[in-house]
Design a protein around this motif. Structure first.
Motif, PDB file in Angstrom:
ATOM      1  N   MET A   1     127.041  12.313 -21.660  1.00  0.00           N
ATOM      2  CA  MET A   1     126.771  11.195 -20.742  1.00  0.00           C
ATOM      3  C   MET A   1     125.282  10.859 -20.741  1.00  0.00           C
ATOM      4  SD  MET A   1     127.351  13.416 -17.245  1.00  0.00           S
ATOM      5  CE  MET A   1     128.865  14.099 -17.910  1.00  0.00           C
ATOM      6  N   GLU A   2     124.903   9.837 -19.981  1.00  0.00           N
ATOM      7  CA  GLU A   2     123.484   9.516 -19.816  1.00  0.00           C
ATOM      8  C   GLU A   2     122.818  10.704 -19.127  1.00  0.00           C
ATOM      9  OE1 GLU A   2     121.823   6.480 -20.659  1.00  0.00           O
ATOM     10  OE2 GLU A   2     123.675   6.243 -21.788  1.00  0.00           O
ATOM     11  N   PHE A   3     121.567  10.985 -19.480  1.00  0.00           N
ATOM     12  CA  PHE A   3     120.875  12.128 -18.869  1.00  0.00           C
ATOM     13  C   PHE A   3     120.844  11.991 -17.353  1.00  0.00           C
ATOM     14  CE2 PHE A   3     117.074  14.353 -17.340  1.00  0.00           C
ATOM     15  CZ  PHE A   3     117.396  15.634 -17.748  1.00  0.00           C
ATOM     16  N   ASN A   4     120.625  10.767 -16.856  1.00  0.00           N
ATOM     17  CA  ASN A   4     120.481  10.623 -15.401  1.00  0.00           C
ATOM     18  C   ASN A   4     121.814  10.626 -14.647  1.00  0.00           C
ATOM     19  OD1 ASN A   4     121.315   8.088 -16.095  1.00  0.00           O
ATOM     20  ND2 ASN A   4     119.761   6.988 -14.917  1.00  0.00           N
ATOM     21  N   SER A   5     122.936  10.852 -15.348  1.00  0.00           N
ATOM     22  CA  SER A   5     124.229  10.977 -14.671  1.00  0.00           C
ATOM     23  C   SER A   5     124.628  12.435 -14.490  1.00  0.00           C
ATOM     24  CB  SER A   5     125.344  10.307 -15.494  1.00  0.00           C
ATOM     25  OG  SER A   5     125.043   8.968 -15.727  1.00  0.00           O
ATOM     26  N   ILE A   6     123.893  13.339 -15.131  1.00  0.00           N
ATOM     27  CA  ILE A   6     124.344  14.731 -15.193  1.00  0.00           C
ATOM     28  C   ILE A   6     124.427  15.374 -13.804  1.00  0.00           C
ATOM     29  CG2 ILE A   6     123.804  17.053 -16.074  1.00  0.00           C
ATOM     30  CD1 ILE A   6     122.632  15.670 -18.590  1.00  0.00           C
ATOM     31  N   ILE A   7     123.387  15.209 -12.995  1.00  0.00           N
ATOM     32  CA  ILE A   7     123.390  15.892 -11.690  1.00  0.00           C
ATOM     33  C   ILE A   7     124.512  15.358 -10.796  1.00  0.00           C
ATOM     34  CG2 ILE A   7     122.052  16.212  -9.550  1.00  0.00           C
ATOM     35  CD1 ILE A   7     119.629  16.841 -11.289  1.00  0.00           C
ATOM     36  N   SER A   8     124.729  14.053 -10.780  1.00  0.00           N
ATOM     37  CA  SER A   8     125.815  13.545  -9.923  1.00  0.00           C
ATOM     38  C   SER A   8     127.178  13.977 -10.466  1.00  0.00           C
ATOM     39  CB  SER A   8     125.739  12.035  -9.726  1.00  0.00           C
ATOM     40  OG  SER A   8     125.507  11.406 -10.932  1.00  0.00           O
ATOM     41  N   TYR A   9     127.306  14.078 -11.783  1.00  0.00           N
ATOM     42  CA  TYR A   9     128.570  14.568 -12.361  1.00  0.00           C
ATOM     43  C   TYR A   9     128.843  16.000 -11.906  1.00  0.00           C
ATOM     44  CZ  TYR A   9     132.240  15.697 -15.692  1.00  0.00           C
ATOM     45  OH  TYR A   9     133.438  16.078 -16.249  1.00  0.00           O
ATOM     46  N   VAL A  10     127.806  16.822 -11.983  1.00  0.00           N
ATOM     47  CA  VAL A  10     127.943  18.235 -11.605  1.00  0.00           C
ATOM     48  C   VAL A  10     128.327  18.353 -10.127  1.00  0.00           C
ATOM     49  CG1 VAL A  10     126.474  20.255 -11.147  1.00  0.00           C
ATOM     50  CG2 VAL A  10     126.451  19.190 -13.394  1.00  0.00           C
ATOM     51  N   ASN A  11     127.741  17.476  -9.299  1.00  0.00           N
ATOM     52  CA  ASN A  11     128.040  17.536  -7.867  1.00  0.00           C
ATOM     53  C   ASN A  11     129.425  17.001  -7.538  1.00  0.00           C
ATOM     54  OD1 ASN A  11     125.794  18.894  -6.933  1.00  0.00           O
ATOM     55  ND2 ASN A  11     124.553  17.029  -6.856  1.00  0.00           N
ATOM     56  N   ALA A  12     130.008  16.235  -8.451  1.00  0.00           N
ATOM     57  CA  ALA A  12     131.316  15.632  -8.177  1.00  0.00           C
ATOM     58  C   ALA A  12     132.464  16.405  -8.826  1.00  0.00           C
ATOM     59  CB  ALA A  12     131.326  14.189  -8.667  1.00  0.00           C
ATOM     60  N   ASN A  13     132.143  17.362  -9.689  1.00  0.00           N
ATOM     61  CA  ASN A  13     133.215  18.039 -10.425  1.00  0.00           C
ATOM     62  C   ASN A  13     133.107  19.557 -10.309  1.00  0.00           C
ATOM     63  OD1 ASN A  13     134.725  15.901 -12.203  1.00  0.00           O
ATOM     64  ND2 ASN A  13     132.561  15.350 -12.202  1.00  0.00           N
ATOM     65  N   ASP A  14     134.168  20.170  -9.815  1.00  0.00           N
ATOM     66  CA  ASP A  14     134.219  21.632  -9.763  1.00  0.00           C
ATOM     67  C   ASP A  14     134.217  22.150 -11.186  1.00  0.00           C
ATOM     68  OD1 ASP A  14     134.362  21.717  -7.095  1.00  0.00           O
ATOM     69  OD2 ASP A  14     136.534  22.065  -6.975  1.00  0.00           O
ATOM     70  N   ASN A  15     133.706  23.337 -11.372  1.00  0.00           N
ATOM     71  CA  ASN A  15     133.722  23.971 -12.689  1.00  0.00           C
ATOM     72  C   ASN A  15     132.888  23.235 -13.731  1.00  0.00           C
ATOM     73  OD1 ASN A  15     135.208  26.036 -11.839  1.00  0.00           O
ATOM     74  ND2 ASN A  15     136.810  25.856 -13.389  1.00  0.00           N
ATOM     75  N   ALA A  16     131.955  22.420 -13.252  1.00  0.00           N
ATOM     76  CA  ALA A  16     131.062  21.757 -14.201  1.00  0.00           C
ATOM     77  C   ALA A  16     129.645  22.268 -13.986  1.00  0.00           C
ATOM     78  CB  ALA A  16     131.091  20.250 -14.002  1.00  0.00           C
ATOM     79  N   PHE A  17     128.902  22.315 -15.065  1.00  0.00           N
ATOM     80  CA  PHE A  17     127.476  22.634 -14.960  1.00  0.00           C
ATOM     81  C   PHE A  17     126.744  21.669 -15.893  1.00  0.00           C
ATOM     82  CE2 PHE A  17     126.806  24.709 -19.061  1.00  0.00           C
ATOM     83  CZ  PHE A  17     128.111  25.002 -19.429  1.00  0.00           C
ATOM     84  N   GLY A  18     125.483  21.424 -15.583  1.00  0.00           N
ATOM     85  CA  GLY A  18     124.703  20.532 -16.441  1.00  0.00           C
ATOM     86  C   GLY A  18     123.797  21.370 -17.315  1.00  0.00           C
ATOM     87  N   MET A  19     123.824  21.126 -18.606  1.00  0.00           N
ATOM     88  CA  MET A  19     122.928  21.860 -19.501  1.00  0.00           C
ATOM     89  C   MET A  19     122.451  20.856 -20.536  1.00  0.00           C
ATOM     90  SD  MET A  19     123.657  25.648 -20.870  1.00  0.00           S
ATOM     91  CE  MET A  19     122.419  26.641 -21.655  1.00  0.00           C
ATOM     92  N   ALA A  20     121.169  20.566 -20.505  1.00  0.00           N
ATOM     93  CA  ALA A  20     120.666  19.449 -21.307  1.00  0.00           C
ATOM     94  C   ALA A  20     119.164  19.571 -21.513  1.00  0.00           C
ATOM     95  CB  ALA A  20     120.987  18.138 -20.585  1.00  0.00           C
ATOM     96  N   GLY A  21     118.703  20.783 -21.825  1.00  0.00           N
ATOM     97  CA  GLY A  21     117.257  20.978 -21.897  1.00  0.00           C
ATOM     98  C   GLY A  21     116.643  20.520 -20.588  1.00  0.00           C
ATOM     99  N   MET A  22     117.377  20.804 -19.495  1.00  0.00           N
ATOM    100  CA  MET A  22     116.974  20.244 -18.204  1.00  0.00           C
ATOM    101  C   MET A  22     115.906  21.112 -17.538  1.00  0.00           C
ATOM    102  SD  MET A  22     119.194  19.129 -14.891  1.00  0.00           S
ATOM    103  CE  MET A  22     120.224  17.906 -15.669  1.00  0.00           C
ATOM    104  N   THR A  23     114.840  20.449 -17.136  1.00  0.00           N
ATOM    105  CA  THR A  23     113.721  21.136 -16.491  1.00  0.00           C
ATOM    106  C   THR A  23     114.022  21.395 -15.023  1.00  0.00           C
ATOM    107  OG1 THR A  23     112.244  19.930 -17.965  1.00  0.00           O
ATOM    108  CG2 THR A  23     111.254  20.929 -16.002  1.00  0.00           C
ATOM    109  N   VAL A  24     113.650  22.576 -14.581  1.00  0.00           N
ATOM    110  CA  VAL A  24     113.764  22.913 -13.160  1.00  0.00           C
ATOM    111  C   VAL A  24     112.626  22.195 -12.440  1.00  0.00           C
ATOM    112  CG1 VAL A  24     113.673  24.814 -11.502  1.00  0.00           C
ATOM    113  CG2 VAL A  24     114.641  25.194 -13.796  1.00  0.00           C
ATOM    114  N   THR A  25     112.952  21.325 -11.483  1.00  0.00           N
ATOM    115  CA  THR A  25     111.890  20.686 -10.684  1.00  0.00           C
ATOM    116  C   THR A  25     112.232  20.828  -9.201  1.00  0.00           C
ATOM    117  OG1 THR A  25     112.853  18.469 -10.483  1.00  0.00           O
ATOM    118  CG2 THR A  25     111.566  18.894 -12.475  1.00  0.00           C
ATOM    119  N   GLU A  26     111.206  20.817  -8.362  1.00  0.00           N
ATOM    120  CA  GLU A  26     111.404  20.938  -6.914  1.00  0.00           C
ATOM    121  C   GLU A  26     112.271  19.787  -6.414  1.00  0.00           C
ATOM    122  OE1 GLU A  26     110.711  23.593  -5.115  1.00  0.00           O
ATOM    123  OE2 GLU A  26     110.000  24.400  -7.019  1.00  0.00           O
TER     124      GLU A  26
END
Ligand code: ARG
Length: 240
Positions: A62-87
């Motif tokens: 998916m688009e990079f900026n959809s990953i977090i909302s996808y993860v929050n909307a789907n059980d058993n999903a995680f986002g992994m995309a060279g994603m940086t940890v930010t505050e």
């Protein structure tokens, strides 16, 4: 009562035995397509984690900026995309322990007058939308200086076409894009250093715990280093 323990991980007992990796597969060497197959460091680490959890890995591109909302909307999903940890991201999603370091680098044309980060003021900067490169460049140089592209390679094409003066993007994809195109180079000065981790919904503490446990086993056994070494030869020792 019959209790079936398949692998000792609690997530394994969920009805749905599928683990979904939400990603943006345009980010070599972390996730990209080889023909119609997803490959890369994140893909292989995710597969090894799913194997440990006794779950089937399914990849959703998916688009990079959809990953977090996808993860929050789907059980058993995680986002992994060279994603940086930010505050800021931590406000909406939890992160697993980190599995790699990332660096924000600057790609310029080989004959560019941009020699260091200080020369970026007043230049046209290309980024991948909603990435940390985008966030930092917008903060440092202002929205009007920053052009956002859906994929890193689209920003690189714009640089080659003369629409922008540089691209700020993670160092390993930067190396891959520079290797794939003539006439580009990466500035020696690093723009930012960061940690990569997987994103998991704050509602999904069990998956986070299982993921971290499996990841620790894979780090301890040398599997994570082996996967990184496969894609970034001889640099695995610099990674976590
Ligand atoms: N590390 C950067 C960030 O987290 C860029 C990640 C982009 N990843 C991708 N698969 N396109 O913002």
């Amino acid at each position: 009562m019959l209790i079936t323990l398949c692998c000792g991980f609690a997530s394994c007992n969920k009805d749905e035995n599928v683990l979904v990796m939400a990603t943006n597969a345009a980010f070599p060497p972390y996730e990209y397509l080889e023909g119609d197959k997803f490959v890369g460091i994140d893909v292989e680490i995710a597969q090894a984690i799913a194997d440990k959890l006794g779950m089937e890995l399914v990849i959703e591109d998916m688009e990079f900026n959809s990953i977090i909302s996808y993860v929050n909307a789907n059980d058993n999903a995680f986002g992994m995309a060279g994603m940086t940890v930010t505050e800021d991201r931590k406000k909406t999603v939890d992160f697993t322990t980190s599995y790699a370091k990332g660096i924000q680098s600057v790609i310029v044309k080989a004959d560019s007058d941009i020699k260091s980060i200080d020369d970026l003021a007043g230049k046209k900067i290309g980024v991948q939308l909603s990435t940390t490169g985008d966030i930092y460049a917008t903060d440092d140089f202002g929205t009007e200086r920053v052009s956002q592209y859906s994929k890193g390679n689209e920003a690189v094409a714009a640089l080659l076409g003369g629409d922008i003066d540089c691209v700020i993007i993670d160092n390993e994809p930067a190396k891959a894009f520079v290797a794939a195109n003539k006439g580009l180079k990466i500035l020696e000065t690093e723009y930012a250093v960061e940690d990569y981790a997987a994103a998991i919904s704050k509602e999904n503490k069990q998956l986070q715990e299982d993921f971290n446990k499996a990841l620790k086993e894979l780090k301890d056994s040398g599997k994570v280093a082996e996967i990184i070494e496969k894609y970034i030869p001889s640099e695995a020792t610099d990674k976590k």
